[in-house]
Design a protein around this motif. Sequence first.
Motif, short mmCIF file in Angstrom:
data_model
loop_
_atom_site.label_atom_id
_atom_site.label_comp_id
_atom_site.label_asym_id
_atom_site.label_seq_id
_atom_site.Cartn_x
_atom_site.Cartn_y
_atom_site.Cartn_z
N ARG A 38 89.38 169.62 27.03
CA ARG A 38 90.56 169.62 27.56
C ARG A 38 90.92 171.21 26.78
N VAL B 24 88.86 174.83 27.49
CA VAL B 24 88.53 174.65 29.15
C VAL B 24 89.30 176.19 29.52
N ARG B 25 90.85 175.55 29.44
CA ARG B 25 91.35 176.89 29.66
C ARG B 25 91.59 177.99 29.34
N GLU B 26 90.54 178.98 27.82
CA GLU B 26 90.95 179.55 26.79
C GLU B 26 90.44 180.16 27.36
N VAL C 152 86.67 169.48 35.56
CA VAL C 152 88.11 169.81 36.30
C VAL C 152 89.31 168.63 36.13
N ALA D 259 90.57 168.61 31.82
CA ALA D 259 91.42 169.84 31.99
C ALA D 259 92.76 169.23 32.54
N ASN D 260 93.23 168.50 33.83
CA ASN D 260 94.14 168.51 34.62
C ASN D 260 94.66 167.46 34.18
N LYS E 37 97.83 171.04 34.84
CA LYS E 37 98.42 171.66 34.74
C LYS E 37 97.63 172.17 36.16
N ASP F 200 94.23 173.91 38.10
CA ASP F 200 93.17 174.33 37.61
C ASP F 200 92.50 175.18 37.44
N PRO F 201 91.49 174.98 36.09
CA PRO F 201 91.04 175.86 34.93
C PRO F 201 89.50 176.25 35.64
#
Length: 267
Positions: free
Chosen positions: A22, A25-27, A43, A46-47, A51, A53-54
């Motif tokens: 989680r 994936v946003r890095e 997705v 991460a959601n 936030k 969608d990555p």
Amino acid sequence: SASPFGRFISRLDLPRTERYERLLVREFDAVLTTSPADRDALVELANEDGKADPPVHVLPNGVDLEAFRPDPTIDREPATLVLSGKMSYHANVTMVFYLVNEILPRVWDKRPDVRLMIVGKDPPVEVRALASDPRVTVTGMVPDLRPFLNQATMAVAPLVYNAGIQNKLLEAMACGAPVVTTPNAIQGLPIEPGHHLLVGDGPSELAEAVHGLLEQPERGQALSVAGREYVTQHHDWSEVGDRLTAIYDSVQTEYYIGKLSHQMRQS
């Protein structure tokens, strides 16, 4: 199936892995998965923080269609199955024993002439021991997989575990080998069971699929043509490479636009 200890470790690791993925994936400016199902799972994970969608893209595995192709100089041998893969990998070893212990006895009851070729490097002792049955050949490492895919009546891949897109299936289909596999091997793929390949859920269905192809060579020929067409349409390395280049270009462009905007704000 997994041992009790293995299942315990999986339950212990799963929450930690989910937390890490989680965050991870946003890095990055772009994250690649090999199937829509994997993308959707990332997705959704991460959601959970609410936030946007990555940036997760689907980029399927590919096959060199010039290298892996039907060879008209090789005749397919009758009643011959091929199972390929790196034999030191636990999922492939599990698949081998699932085939030999649970599926093939059902096939041999009706067709005792069926032979199996297990092709791949580093087979462990217990896999090599299967060759004591004269109907089973264990090759170990081979210089070229393609002749085996071109000479077998069909390729079999009865996966027990979910393990992403299977290049062994794509390479067999590219060589025109009819394929028999399990539902978890084609999850997330735009593939049509019964047209591009055969799918069986459980030993009886898989044995029935294998036996049906042995008894109906014309159906195997139809699968051969449709399978090659599927790989050509969806997994051509040249097209996959172009898509990857486009993702690289997009990330690079966004980086320089962001850098330029930052410089303009500082000036």
